[in-house]
Each structure stands twice: as structure tokens, then as C-alpha cells.
Design a protein around this motif. Structure first.
Motif, mmCIF file in Angstrom:
data_model
loop_
_atom_site.group_PDB
_atom_site.id
_atom_site.type_symbol
_atom_site.label_atom_id
_atom_site.label_comp_id
_atom_site.label_asym_id
_atom_site.label_seq_id
_atom_site.Cartn_x
_atom_site.Cartn_y
_atom_site.Cartn_z
ATOM 1 N N TYR A 16 61.479 36.696 41.049
ATOM 2 C CA TYR A 16 60.300 36.708 40.187
ATOM 3 C C TYR A 16 60.848 36.659 38.768
ATOM 4 O O TYR A 16 61.226 37.692 38.233
ATOM 5 C CB TYR A 16 59.504 37.998 40.356
ATOM 6 C CG TYR A 16 58.781 38.146 41.675
ATOM 7 C CD1 TYR A 16 57.718 37.305 42.008
ATOM 8 C CD2 TYR A 16 59.133 39.155 42.562
ATOM 9 C CE1 TYR A 16 57.035 37.470 43.202
ATOM 10 C CE2 TYR A 16 58.446 39.329 43.758
ATOM 11 C CZ TYR A 16 57.398 38.479 44.059
ATOM 12 O OH TYR A 16 56.719 38.648 45.235
ATOM 13 N N SER A 41 58.379 51.370 49.828
ATOM 14 C CA SER A 41 57.562 50.587 48.909
ATOM 15 C C SER A 41 58.434 49.822 47.919
ATOM 16 O O SER A 41 59.400 50.365 47.391
ATOM 17 C CB SER A 41 56.653 51.558 48.152
ATOM 18 O OG SER A 41 55.634 50.852 47.542
ATOM 19 N N GLY A 42 58.105 48.560 47.694
ATOM 20 C CA GLY A 42 58.834 47.758 46.716
ATOM 21 C C GLY A 42 60.101 47.123 47.250
ATOM 22 O O GLY A 42 60.860 46.519 46.500
ATOM 23 N N GLY A 44 60.338 44.596 49.299
ATOM 24 C CA GLY A 44 60.245 43.149 49.462
ATOM 25 C C GLY A 44 59.599 42.674 50.750
ATOM 26 O O GLY A 44 59.665 41.487 51.072
ATOM 27 N N LYS A 45 58.929 43.568 51.483
ATOM 28 C CA LYS A 45 58.297 43.156 52.741
ATOM 29 C C LYS A 45 57.204 42.125 52.500
ATOM 30 O O LYS A 45 57.172 41.059 53.130
ATOM 31 C CB LYS A 45 57.693 44.371 53.454
ATOM 32 C CG LYS A 45 58.651 45.501 53.706
ATOM 33 C CD LYS A 45 57.968 46.700 54.330
ATOM 34 C CE LYS A 45 56.890 47.331 53.478
ATOM 35 N NZ LYS A 45 57.369 48.044 52.291
ATOM 36 N N SER A 46 56.300 42.469 51.587
ATOM 37 C CA SER A 46 55.198 41.524 51.316
ATOM 38 C C SER A 46 55.757 40.226 50.775
ATOM 39 O O SER A 46 55.298 39.140 51.137
ATOM 40 C CB SER A 46 54.228 42.105 50.296
ATOM 41 O OG SER A 46 53.699 43.302 50.765
ATOM 42 N N THR A 47 56.720 40.348 49.886
ATOM 43 C CA THR A 47 57.305 39.152 49.299
ATOM 44 C C THR A 47 57.855 38.239 50.391
ATOM 45 O O THR A 47 57.607 37.036 50.397
ATOM 46 C CB THR A 47 58.436 39.562 48.330
ATOM 47 O OG1 THR A 47 57.878 40.401 47.331
ATOM 48 C CG2 THR A 47 59.064 38.350 47.694
ATOM 49 N N HIS A 206 53.355 50.522 56.947
ATOM 50 C CA HIS A 206 53.990 51.750 56.491
ATOM 51 C C HIS A 206 53.824 52.848 57.525
ATOM 52 O O HIS A 206 54.291 53.964 57.331
ATOM 53 C CB HIS A 206 53.352 52.214 55.175
ATOM 54 C CG HIS A 206 53.934 51.542 53.987
ATOM 55 N ND1 HIS A 206 55.180 51.825 53.533
ATOM 56 C CD2 HIS A 206 53.454 50.567 53.186
ATOM 57 C CE1 HIS A 206 55.451 51.069 52.483
ATOM 58 N NE2 HIS A 206 54.415 50.293 52.262
HETATM 59 N N1 LIG Z 1 54.053 38.873 41.284
HETATM 60 C C1 LIG Z 1 55.177 39.578 41.044
HETATM 61 N N2 LIG Z 1 55.832 39.411 39.889
HETATM 62 C C2 LIG Z 1 56.949 40.107 39.617
HETATM 63 N N3 LIG Z 1 57.502 40.991 40.452
HETATM 64 C C3 LIG Z 1 56.899 41.210 41.634
HETATM 65 C C4 LIG Z 1 55.704 40.511 41.987
HETATM 66 N N4 LIG Z 1 55.317 40.919 43.216
HETATM 67 C C5 LIG Z 1 56.235 41.830 43.596
HETATM 68 N N5 LIG Z 1 57.202 42.004 42.664
HETATM 69 C C6 LIG Z 1 58.352 42.902 42.765
HETATM 70 O O1 LIG Z 1 59.100 42.539 43.889
HETATM 71 C C7 LIG Z 1 59.525 43.687 44.589
HETATM 72 C C8 LIG Z 1 59.091 43.613 46.032
HETATM 73 O O2 LIG Z 1 57.673 43.671 46.077
HETATM 74 P P1 LIG Z 1 56.861 43.619 47.418
HETATM 75 O O3 LIG Z 1 55.420 43.510 47.049
HETATM 76 O O4 LIG Z 1 57.404 42.569 48.285
HETATM 77 O O5 LIG Z 1 57.161 45.056 48.032
HETATM 78 P P2 LIG Z 1 56.649 45.669 49.394
HETATM 79 O O6 LIG Z 1 57.851 45.924 50.228
HETATM 80 O O7 LIG Z 1 55.577 44.848 49.987
HETATM 81 O O8 LIG Z 1 56.077 47.034 48.892
HETATM 82 P P3 LIG Z 1 54.769 47.826 49.398
HETATM 83 O O9 LIG Z 1 55.168 48.510 50.633
HETATM 84 O O10 LIG Z 1 54.509 48.796 48.299
HETATM 85 O O11 LIG Z 1 53.673 46.833 49.580
HETATM 86 C C9 LIG Z 1 58.962 44.879 43.862
HETATM 87 O O12 LIG Z 1 59.996 45.455 43.101
HETATM 88 C C10 LIG Z 1 57.914 44.329 42.975
HETATM 89 O O13 LIG Z 1 57.858 45.021 41.772
#
Ligand SMILES: Nc1ncnc2c1ncn2[C@@H]1O[C@H](COP(=O)(O)OP(=O)(O)OP(=O)(O)O)[C@@H](O)[C@H]1O
Ligand SMILES: [Mg+2]
Lengths: 253, 295
Positions: A16, A41-42, A44-47, A206
Motif C-alpha cells: 500500500y 488484527s492487521g 494482512g488476512k483481508s488484504t 477471528h
Molecule cells: N487501503 C489501505 N491503505 C493502506 N494500508 C492499508 C489499507 N488496508 C489495509 N492496510 C494495512 O495493511 C495491513 C493489513 O491489513 P488487513 O486489513 O489485511 O489486516 P487484517 O489481517 O484483515 O486485519 P483485521 O483482522 O483487523 O481485519 C494493516 O497494517 C493495514 O493498516
């Protein structure tokens, strides 16, 4: 015997802007079954999940390297049609997000856009999809009611029916039950168990009990890295990596 | 003073200010309506005006106002819809887009007299369109476009991002997602904006004095061929609107009943604008309900 793979990913990095959110993910998913992605949390799962249907394309300044293949086809190749891809790889979000139409229209929307006009076919698909999504009994009396007038749990199942109606091969679910009460969550879980013979479900959660109850394989993410992946039972009972063990026993995250 | 007291005091002050605003508004409305409505009759609303003798009406001006309004919306709505959709959904976030937004902002703060004079120089004189409905409609489009575009853009931006993702994730193209899902959801807001703009346009005089002109030529309401000079639909006839008429009577009206006509016309204008505003709220609410609750 090695099971047939439906999605493979090799050395996937995602940035990002300057921030590296995925640091080289190698992960394959066998066809059918439920696959859970867990981690703090954070991490990168959703990513990662959103890489699989190219939803990250919508965000500015995202750079992705590596290879992700669906049935041996590179989904990031210029030849790949994202519209076609997203029909094959459907997605359910954390917040229920039905369209502001009737329940019926919500479910048939993808089909209508694809040009299906046959009323009987549409009716039939609505019924089977809603039944598969375990919400038919809740809504069958008034399919022409606005989907927004349903409860959150019902809305979420209608959203799942909406995805099922276009018959995808893979369904991505990003914390689909975190906004639901336990009863609705249970219904969604049971429904996923009935779907897993025909569909490949990849679910971010989660809820560790949920992951251990319903998934066949589990992958543990930490800080943009994939730490460990394997059969769910083995990950929960006998993880090979210390980080996994720490996380599952609640020592951090 | 403790926080509770501060809170109470602040609330009292705010309530007082609100009350003052309401009282001023009620006073104005009441005065205009009370002095004007007694002169309004069916005859008043339908007969042409007279320049020198008493007993004239505002029939043609009223028609002109509505016709001009419709024309203006016909031109400005598609333009602002396109611009709004582009800005909200497609425009890349860069300097050029910022420039466009800024230009719109500047355009929206132009005084309407300036818009009128600009329209006069460009359309009436340069393009030889004369004092005509079409010159007026184009000038009003300039006046209207920034607000309408802004309104469309804001209404679209108010639709949650989740809905866009839902559409795209379902395999809809971007265009489809925008036109079939986002736009309908934004419709109540867009509609409210249009009706409010309609009220503004309806009451506008300064931009029209030098474009649509200050004379209400006699028109023949039985002739609906837009190419005929005497037809109400003719685009190239000068057309004094209600608001311009009021302005004119007050500055140079020589008919004996000028004062009554001005009062009556003002009341009609106010009522029309009130109807626009109320129906904007009503329509917006209804549409929203239709979209969100059961049919
Ligand atoms: N649109 C974005 N722009 C910049 N950074 C992002 C964006 N979306 C996510 N991130 C960053 O990428 C990292 C991974 O985010 P992600 O949403 O994949 O986490 P996650 O594992 O799904 O967390 P959660 O369990 O809280 O949903 C985080 O550090 C977040 O801050
Ligand atoms: Mg997440």
C-alpha cells in the motif's frame, strides 16, 4: 494422494504505497472444502483475501507482485477479465451489504446483469440459492420485501445467496459472522458446512472456535507473513511453529 | 461554572438564535403572503399583464417562469449528472481533478448579475441569439451547474463504499455498478438537490434581465408549433419571468395598480418556491422509504 488445487499463489507481495502489507505469501488451496485464515488484527488476512478476486485493484497506489493462479490461469495477467474473474470468485463481506432492492432482486441481480431473462430459471435460482443460504424459511412469504428490512443475520445470508446465485467456484468470506449474533452465526456456519462439497470457501475469522469447528485447513498469518498452514486439526492441536502456538494459546494478539 | 450549567446556557443561546431566525422568516413570509394573496385570483394568474391600465395579470410571466425552468433543467441536469458521476466515481485524484473542482467552486460563487452580463455579451450579442428564452436558459445553466454538479457528486459519495464493493465483487462492471446500484441509491439526494435548484432558478432575476429580456410578448396559447413566433414554446422569443416582472414593476411600473400586482406576484413566487422546497423534502423522504423499506 495430492488433492487438485484450485488456487495457487507464489511469492505474493503487496504494497500500500510504501507499506509492505504482504511479504511473500506462498499458499495453495485444494478444490472444495473450507479454508480458514487466522491471525492477529492487521496481519494482512483481508488484504490477501482481496488479492484473490482482485478487489485491491480498487484502491489507489497498490502494487502487487508474484503470481496468483485460478485453475492454472494467472488472474493478474492482462488477459484476465476482472468481471469474469469475480463471477468465478465471489465475495461475502464483514458487514451485510444488500442492495436497496427487494430480496428477490438482490438474489437475481448478478444473473440479470449476465443477461438471464427466463423467469422460470430466475425463480428457480432464487429458491435454491436462498435455501442453500439457509434463509428461505425466513423470507419465502415475502420475496418482494426490501432486503434492507431484514435483520442483520438475514441480510448476511441473503448476501450469501446473492453470491451463490451466480454459481461461483470459490467463495471468499471476510469475517462473515463477526457482526452477527450467535444464533445467526451458527446458521451461517452450518450452511457453509453444507456448501463445502461443491464450493471452495476461504474464510477469514477471528473466532478460533469457529475456525476449528468448520474448517478443513487453516493458515496462520502474522505481520504480512504466512507462518504456517496445514490441516486444521494439526494446526490447533500440534502446531509446528512457536508463533502459532503462542497465538493460539492467547500469549499475544 | 460547572459543565452542566455551561451546557444549559449554551443550549439556551442556541435556542434563542434559532427562534430569532424563525421569527424573522415567519414575519417576512407572513407579510408577503398577507399583502399579496388577496390580489391573487384565477384571473390574475391567467391574464397577460398591462403596461398602462389597471387589471393586468401575470399569466404570461408565470408560464415563462415554468418554461424557462424546464428548459434550464433539461440542459443543466444531464450535464451535471455526467460531471458529478465522473468526479465522484472515475476522476483520478490528481491536480487536474482538483483544478476542475476548484473551477466549479469559483463558478458557484459568481454573483448572478455577472452571470447575466456574461450571458448578455456572449449569447445575446456575440452569438446573436437576442433576448430570448434560450439565452436565459443557458445563462441559468451556468448559474445552476456548479451547485447541481456538487449535489450529484455529494449524493454519490454518500452511498457507502461497501455498496460499490458489493456490486464489483458480484462481477458487475464498474459502469453497471455505478448506474444500476449507486445511482438509484443516491437518487433521493439528487432529486432533493434538483428541486431546491429549481426553487433558486425560479426566483432568479438578475441573471435573466439581460438574457431572457424584460418584455413579455403576447403569445398565443393555441399555437403549439415551437417554430412560430407567437407560440409559447418558441425558444427565440424574449420572455420576462415572474421574478423579472416583479423587479421591473418596482423600478419602473407605471400602471395604476403596480403595487398590488407586485404584491400579488411576490406572493405567487413565494408560494411556488415554498412548494418546490416542501416537495423536495417529501419526494426525497418518500423515495428513500421506498428504497429502504418494503414496497
Ligand atoms: N487501503 C489501505 N491503505 C493502506 N494500508 C492499508 C489499507 N488496508 C489495509 N492496510 C494495512 O495493511 C495491513 C493489513 O491489513 P488487513 O486489513 O489485511 O489486516 P487484517 O489481517 O484483515 O486485519 P483485521 O483482522 O483487523 O481485519 C494493516 O497494517 C493495514 O493498516
Ligand atoms: Mg480484515
Amino acid at each position: 494422494m495430492e488433492k487438485e488445487k484450485i488456487i495457487t499463489s507464489q511469492n505474493v507481495h503487496l504494497y500500500y504505497g510504501e507499506k509492505e502489507a504482504l511479504k511473500g505469501i506462498d499458499l495453495d488451496f485444494p478444490k472444495n472444502g473450507i479454508h480458514a485464515l487466522i491471525g492477529p488484527s492487521g496481519c494482512g488476512k483481508s488484504t490477501y483475501l482481496r488479492c484473490l478476486n482482485r478487489m485491491n485493484d480498487l484502491i489507489d497506489n497498490v502494487k502487487i507482485t508474484g503470481a496468483i493462479k485460478l485453475d492454472d490461469e494467472d488472474i493478474y495477467s492482462p488477459k484476465m477479465d476482472t468481471v469474469e474473474l469475480r463471477k468465478r470468485v465471489g465475495m461475502v463481506f464483514q458487514q451485510p451489504n444488500p442492495f436497496p432492492f427487494s430480496i428477490y432482486e438482490n438474489v437475481v441481480y448478478g444473473l440479470r446483469i449476465a443477461g438471464v431473462k427466463d423467469k422460470n430459471l430466475l425463480d428457480e435460482r432464487v429458491e435454491t440459492s436462498l435455501k442453500q443460504a439457509a434463509v428461505w424459511d425466513d423470507v419465502k412469504d415475502d420475496l418482494h420485501k426490501s432486503a434492507l428490512a431484514l435483520s442483520g443475520g438475514q441480510q448476511q445470508r441473503v448476501c450469501i445467496a446473492r453470491v451463490l446465485a451466480v454459481k461461483p467456484e470459490v467463495i471468499l468470506l471476510d469475517e462473515p459472522t463477526s457482526a452477527l449474533d450467535p444464533v445467526s452465526s451458527n446458521k451461517v456456519e452450518e450452511m457453509l458446512l453444507t456448501l463445502k462439497n461443491e464450493y471452495t470457501c476461504i474464510i477469514v475469522t477471528h473466532n478460533m472456535q469457529q475456525a476449528s469447528r468448520i474448517s478443513d485447513t487453516t493458515s496462520f498469518f502474522l505481520n504480512g507473513n504466512l507462518i504456517e498452514t496445514g490441516p486444521t486439526k494439526q494446526i490447533f492441536v500440534n502446531p509446528t511453529k512457536k508463533e502459532t502456538d503462542d497465538y493460539l494459546s492467547g500469549r499475544f494478539g | 461554572m460547572n459543565t452542566k450549567k455551561v451546557n444549559k446556557l449554551a443550549l439556551a443561546v442556541i435556542k434563542l438564535i434559532a427562534a430569532v431566525v424563525v421569527v424573522i422568516l415567519a414575519f417576512l413570509l407572513g407579510k408577503i403572503l398577507l399583502s399579496g394573496l388577496p390580489h391573487v385570483s384565477w384571473h390574475f394568474l391567467t391574464t397577460p399583464s398591462r403596461s398602462f391600465t389597471a387589471g393586468g395579470g401575470i399569466g404570461i410571466q408565470l408560464f415563462n417562469s415554468f418554461y424557462l425552468l424546464i428548459l434550464t433543467l433539461l440542459i443543466s441536469f444531464p450535464l451535471s449528472l455526467g460531471a458529478g458521476i465522473y468526479l465522484a466515481e472515475y476522476a483520478p485524484k490528481n491536480r487536474v481533478t482538483e483544478g476542475v473542482r476548484m473551477a466549479i467552486e469559483v463558478l458557484s460563487s459568481l454573483p448572478s448579475v455577472v452571470v447575466g452580463l456574461f450571458g448578455f455579451l456572449l449569447f445575446v450579442v456575440q452569438f446573436k441569439m437576442g433576448f430570448s428564452i434560450i439565452s436565459g436558459a443557458i445563462a441559468l445553466t451556468f448559474f445552476n451547474l456548479p451547485l447541481l454538479t456538487r449535489n450529484v457528486e455529494d449524493s454519490l459519495n454518500n452511498v457507502p463504499k461497501l455498496q460499490r464493493e458489493a456490486g464489483l465483487a458480484l462481477g458487475l462492471s464498474k459502469w453497471h455498478t455505478v448506474t444500476k446500484i449507486i445511482l438509484p441509491e443516491a437518487l433521493p439526494g439528487i432529486l432533493t438537490g434538483i428541486v431546491l435548484c429549481a426553487g433558486r432558478v425560479f426566483g432568479e432575476a438578475a441573471a435573466l434581465i439581460y438574457t431572457a429580456g424584460q418584455s413579455a410578448t403576447n403569445i398565443d396559447f393555441s399555437n403549439w408549433n415551437p417554430f412560430d413566433e407567437s407560440s409559447p414554446l418558441n425558444l427565440f422569443r424574449p420572455a420576462e419571468t415572474l421574478a423579472v416582472h416583479i423587479w421591473k414593476i418596482n423600478s419602473e411600473g407605471i400602471m395604476p395598480d403596480a403595487e398590488q400586482i407586485s404584491a400579488g406576484a411576490s406572493a405567487v413566487l413565494i408560494v411556488a418556491v415554498l412548494i418546490f422546497n416542501l416537495s423536495a423534502r417529501y419526494l426525497g423522504n418518500r423515495l428513500y422509504k421506498r428504497l429502504t423499506a418494503s414496497k
